[in-house]
Design a protein around this motif. Sequence first.
Motif, short mmCIF file in Angstrom:
data_model
loop_
_atom_site.label_atom_id
_atom_site.label_comp_id
_atom_site.label_asym_id
_atom_site.label_seq_id
_atom_site.Cartn_x
_atom_site.Cartn_y
_atom_site.Cartn_z
N LYS A 1 1.58 9.89 9.03
CA LYS A 1 0.64 10.33 7.99
C LYS A 1 0.41 9.23 6.97
O LYS A 1 -0.72 9.01 6.51
N ILE A 2 1.48 8.50 6.61
CA ILE A 2 1.35 7.38 5.68
C ILE A 2 0.44 6.31 6.28
O ILE A 2 -0.46 5.79 5.62
N ARG B 1 2.84 5.84 -4.81
CA ARG B 1 2.90 5.04 -3.58
C ARG B 1 4.32 4.94 -3.01
O ARG B 1 4.53 4.24 -2.03
N LYS C 1 -12.68 2.92 4.03
CA LYS C 1 -13.56 3.22 2.92
C LYS C 1 -13.95 1.95 2.15
O LYS C 1 -15.06 1.82 1.64
N GLU D 1 -1.87 6.69 8.56
CA GLU D 1 -3.24 7.20 8.66
C GLU D 1 -3.96 7.16 7.32
O GLU D 1 -5.15 6.83 7.25
N GLU D 2 -3.23 7.48 6.24
CA GLU D 2 -3.85 7.45 4.91
C GLU D 2 -4.23 6.02 4.52
O GLU D 2 -5.28 5.79 3.92
N ILE D 3 -3.39 5.06 4.89
CA ILE D 3 -3.70 3.65 4.59
C ILE D 3 -4.92 3.21 5.39
O ILE D 3 -5.80 2.51 4.87
N GLU D 4 -4.99 3.64 6.65
CA GLU D 4 -6.14 3.26 7.49
C GLU D 4 -7.44 3.86 6.94
O GLU D 4 -8.47 3.19 6.91
N LYS D 5 -7.37 5.09 6.47
CA LYS D 5 -8.57 5.74 5.89
C LYS D 5 -9.04 4.98 4.66
O LYS D 5 -10.24 4.75 4.48
N THR D 6 -8.09 4.61 3.81
CA THR D 6 -8.43 3.87 2.59
C THR D 6 -9.05 2.53 2.93
O THR D 6 -10.03 2.09 2.29
N ASP E 1 0.83 -1.20 0.00
CA ASP E 1 0.00 0.00 0.00
C ASP E 1 0.87 1.25 0.00
O ASP E 1 0.44 2.31 -0.45
N HIS F 1 7.51 6.71 -1.26
CA HIS F 1 7.85 7.86 -0.43
C HIS F 1 9.34 7.82 -0.09
O HIS F 1 9.83 6.80 0.39
#
Length: 367
Positions: A354-355, A154, A365, A357-362, A131, A156
């Motif tokens: 932040k990385i 993807r 969803k 958190e973005e994976i958790e949000k995705t 991810d 970083h």
Amino acid sequence: MQKIMIFSNMYPTQKHPTYGIFVKNQVELLRSKGLDVEIIAITDPAKGKIANLKKYLIWFMRSMMHMLGDNRRTTLTHAHYAFPTGVLSLIGKKLFRLPYVVTVHGGDIDKMAAKNEKIRSATKKILQGADAVIVVGERLKKDIVEGFGVDQGRVHVMSMGVDTEVFKPMPKSEARQELDIPESEKTLLFVGNMIEAKGVLDLVDAFKVIQEKYPDAKLHMIGSDKDEAFMRIFAKRLLDNDVRIIHHLPMPQKEIAKWIAAADVFVLPSHHEGFGLVALEAMSVGTPVVGTDVGGLSYLLAEGAGILVEPKNPQSLAEGIVQALSESGENRSSVMQSTAASHSYDVISKRLMKIYEEIEKTRKKKS
């Protein structure tokens, strides 16, 4: 965020304090930020086919048991090194739908993936299935995107970070007094594994040249000498060049920081280097760095932050060291401190979280 499960094939212990210390530092950093982090790692650096097979098998089984028993509470897994560590995260995603992050450190691409087509193919699957892929240097990003077909969105670029509370400026006279180093001595320092890939033979050849110009110069080398076959080659090179060095076994980071502060020049003559974290630590202390123009060092030491020399070229290395010894110690100070600040633990932890958190949000969803 619930829980982060981290896999690593390197992790330090009291017996082996520097074995994957950068992974432990990041784990402790994340925990200090309030994250629930579980580490499943190999802590034994022993080599040999039987020893490797045994420790990797035990590690694999432990990791699978942890994922089997705790996958519902786990937010994601984070693998350090694409292969073989990333295999665990890839399995975790397929069996338990756990998203994962892979940190590529360099050797897993430059050496491991180059061993054979099977490993390269497995590495490609791991990277493409991740991810998020974290690479410790710009050159590695290019390799990952172009060589393994990973979507650059993807990928970083992020170092493991430098602990500026440990690696911080210290008066050279104070450090030398504590380490019993004469003020008049020209002190060169290398920190790293005593292996050919770190350029230590090139450094011995270069030091012979340095001693002709600076008879009072001393070369201190801090690092593991586990490779007995190579150490015999190293000893012969010392004898052939009529050069003496002072070798120190691995030591705690606070002691290493003191040695860096005491040095006139920090030298990292690697043949390849994913990032060059130890060079960043030297910069954070304020000691001039001479490094080879390879991998992450090409970017880290650019724009006056350090002195870049040709890899596998003792003469070029010697010239770079002479340049560093002849310069004012203040010449590169502001650039070094600025570079170190951009890689501080505070900066790195915010980017990493932040990385996550973005994976958790995705994931939420999709569920």
